[in-house]
Design a protein around this motif. Structure first.
Motif, PDB file in Angstrom:
ATOM      1  N   ASP A  47       0.985  -1.296   0.113  1.00 47.16           N
ATOM      2  CA  ASP A  47       0.013  -0.058  -0.174  1.00 47.16           C
ATOM      3  C   ASP A  47       0.905   1.461  -0.077  1.00 47.16           C
ATOM      4  OD1 ASP A  47       0.813   0.220   2.656  1.00 47.16           O
ATOM      5  OD2 ASP A  47      -1.157  -0.265   3.521  1.00 47.16           O
ATOM      6  N   GLY A  48       2.240   1.144   0.081  1.00 47.65           N
ATOM      7  CA  GLY A  48       2.946   2.314  -0.248  1.00 47.65           C
ATOM      8  C   GLY A  48       3.150   3.088   1.108  1.00 47.65           C
ATOM      9  N   SER A  49       2.937   2.453   2.205  1.00 46.40           N
ATOM     10  CA  SER A  49       3.170   3.242   3.639  1.00 46.40           C
ATOM     11  C   SER A  49       4.482   2.958   4.305  1.00 46.40           C
ATOM     12  CB  SER A  49       2.088   2.944   4.571  1.00 46.40           C
ATOM     13  OG  SER A  49       2.068   1.361   4.932  1.00 46.40           O
ATOM     14  N   LEU A  50       5.077   2.163   3.531  1.00 43.52           N
ATOM     15  CA  LEU A  50       6.535   1.811   4.094  1.00 43.52           C
ATOM     16  C   LEU A  50       7.553   1.745   2.670  1.00 43.52           C
ATOM     17  CD1 LEU A  50       8.209   0.946   6.602  1.00 43.52           C
ATOM     18  CD2 LEU A  50       7.796  -1.289   5.856  1.00 43.52           C
ATOM     19  N   THR A  51       8.827   2.235   2.846  1.00 46.20           N
ATOM     20  CA  THR A  51       9.700   2.331   1.750  1.00 46.20           C
ATOM     21  C   THR A  51      10.352   0.853   1.688  1.00 46.20           C
ATOM     22  OG1 THR A  51      11.535   3.056   3.118  1.00 46.20           O
ATOM     23  CG2 THR A  51      10.075   4.774   1.865  1.00 46.20           C
ATOM     24  N   LEU A  52      10.656   0.518   0.520  1.00 46.56           N
ATOM     25  CA  LEU A  52      11.621  -0.856   0.528  1.00 46.56           C
ATOM     26  C   LEU A  52      12.793  -0.930   1.397  1.00 46.56           C
ATOM     27  CD1 LEU A  52      11.916  -3.654  -0.744  1.00 46.56           C
ATOM     28  CD2 LEU A  52      12.938  -2.450  -2.659  1.00 46.56           C
TER      29      LEU A  52
END
Length: 545
Positions: free
Chosen positions: A268-273
């Protein structure tokens, strides 16, 4: 059974530097783990982002350096563990032997010799696993887990919360498993001691059993004890494997929970890789030390059980050894008079020596005679400093205290106590320098001039007859008196296994030693020694109602 017994620090000073060195290495390993996870996550993320190899090279090079450093730290940890285990074992063995020597033969007679021998040999050897596997992981878990958990919190709060909730489950499992392990391990240890005692009894009594044709009947008994030990060992292994499986399962499920939440937030994009991968690499490292502590606890259980037995011996309350004793008189005590004044000795509720008084002069062959049970050997034991007594023993005007060093005393007991090695080895008892002239003189005075000092003996003096072994034991006392300038020489029934000719030679040797200005005391009921005595003391058996 405590995971870390503080008595190790009290009785083995080497454990202190081990903990200090291991703690420093654990801090370094924690830093290396964080650096490794960060560099690896950055390398992967930048490679996915399409950074050229030239730009990735410094990061990859640093990663390789960190891997090398981590390998070196692990190697250093192993080295520190091995040295620490060796030093601690040596110190604990010395403590036990000092305790046994201080308490003397009366205390030792009430103990299982096999138990003590097992404790200070194979038992303490099991501390290798305790120091090499268990303690490093225990220190690492105490140092690394909080630091790594803090790093996870700072980078990803939800993952940190999940770890805090799940992490306590592993110690709970460890405690439950530890209780089970403690029970089965103690049972196995007791079975090993029974096996050792049974085997020693069988070997010691084999001659008697064979005479009466009963040697084969002991096979069934020994098989039963061995089978009991085998079953308990297999039970310990089952507990070990099952507990390892439980800990691995709990740890794997805990890491999986963190991995699932990180995956969902990456989608969902709330955490960077970069952060997600870094936290995912750190999470197993948070759980690993605690999991390893549980797994290595089994490897350390034998050593912990043995160390506990050692501490029980050292700390066993004994009124005779509870006080700190002063240092004893040295061999430099001039050969003054040895006196016993109103010596009274109790063993339990029984009085074995009552108000014994005597004086022994230098240059005189003194003989103590009397019936069995009169307390002759008890007087010698009190002189050794192994018994509590009322009254006073003094040498050259200086009062002797129980437990003090007896460097001025040479002694030969009723049992030869020879060991595997040459006759010269048995005479010198490990002296750094040996005097062949003293060895020849000692053997001649003991009536054993026909024996070659280079002759190699087997276990227990195998290769000598009973009379020859007894003469070598007397020669050992003579050698000590000559080599260490001992003022007092005591021989306890030195001619019980000798013929009249050998006894006459021994009497002449004892007199020759006395003529050098030493106090020579012989305990004997043999007519030849009684007739040869310059000073005869007769003891009477105490009547007990």
């Amino acid at each position: 059974m405590r995971p870390l017994d503080p008595r190790l620090l009290r009785y083995a000073s080497a454990a202190r530097w081990f903990f200090a060195a291991s703690g420093a290495l654990s801090v370094a390993q924690t830093g290396v783990v964080i650096a490794f996870s960060w560099l690896l996550s950055q390398s992967i993320v930048r490679a996915i982002a399409g950074d050229p190899l030239a730009e990735l090279a410094p990061t990859v090079g640093a990663l390789a350096a960190v891997i090398i450093v981590r390998a070196i730290l692990i190697w250093l940890q192993d080295g520190v563990a091995e040295r620490g285990a060796a030093a601690v074992k040596s110190q604990l063995r010395a403590q036990v032997l000092d305790t046994v020597a201080r308490r003397g033969p009366d205390w030792l007679a009430g103990q299982q010799n096999t138990r003590i021998a097992t404790l200070i040999t194979s038992g303490l050897d099991a501390l290798d696993n305790y120091f090499a596997r268990y303690l490093p992981q225990l220190l690492l878990s105490a140092i690394a887990t909080p630091i790594l958990l803090l790093v996870v919190f700072l980078n990803d709060l939800p993952s940190g919360i999940i770890i805090v909730i799940v992490l306590p489950l592993i110690p709970v499992f460890m405690i439950l498993i530890g209780w089970a392990t403690q029970t089965v391990q103690r049972q196995q240890w007791e079975a090993l001691q029974r096996l050792g005692a049974g085997f020693l009894d069988l070997v010691g009594g084999m001659g008697t059993l064979k005479i009466f044709g009963r040697e084969r009947r002991q096979g069934a008994r020994l098989r039963t004890i061995t089978e009991d030990y085998r079953q308990r060992t297999m039970k310990v292994l089952r507990v070990t494997f099952l507990s390892g499986f439980v800990l691995e399962l709990a740890g794997s499920l805990s890491v999986a929970l963190v991995a699932v939440t990180i995956g969902l937030r990456l989608i969902d994009g709330s955490l960077t890789l970069a952060i997600g991968l870094f936290v995912l690499l750190l999470t197993p490292e948070v759980f690993l030390p605690i999991r390893q502590v549980g797994a290595q606890f089994h490897a350390a259980a034998d050593g912990l059980a043995a160390a506990e037995g050692v501490f029980e011996i050292i700390e066993e309350k004994d009124a005779r050894s509870a006080s700190v004793l002063p240092r004893g008189a040295s061999a430099a005590t001039e050969a003054g008079m040895l006196s016993f004044s109103n010596l009274t000795v109790h063993r339990g509720e029984r009085e074995t020596v009552s108000a014994f008084s005597a004086r022994f002069e230098p240059g005189v062959l003194s003989v103590i005679s009397g019936p069995s049970g009169a307390g002759k050997s008890t007087v010698v034991t009190a002189l050794h400093g192994h018994l509590d007594y009322d009254g006073e023993i003094a040498l050259g005007g200086e009062t002797l205290t129980r437990g003090t060093a007896r460097s001025w005393l040479a002694w030969a007991g009723q049992r030869p106590g020879l060991f595997a090695g040459s006759i010269e080895d048995n005479l010198s008892l490990g002296d750094a320098t040996r005097d062949p002239a003293f060895a020849a003189t000692a053997l001649a005075w003991a009536g054993a001039s026909d024996l070659d000092p280079a002759t190699v003996l087997g276990v227990g003096g195998e290769g000598l007859s009973g009379g020859q072994a007894q003469r070598v034991a007397v020669a050992r006392a003579f050698y000590r008196a000559l080599a260490h300038d001992c003022a007092v020489v005591v021989l306890d029934e030195p001619s019980s296994a000798l013929d009249s000719e050998a006894e006459s030679a021994l009497i002449a040797g004892a007199r020759a030693l006395a003529e050098t200005g030493r106090i020579v005391i012989v305990i004997s009921h043999r007519p030849a020694f009684i007739a040869a005595a310059d000073h005869l003391i007769r003891m009477r058996e105490i009547a007990h109602v």
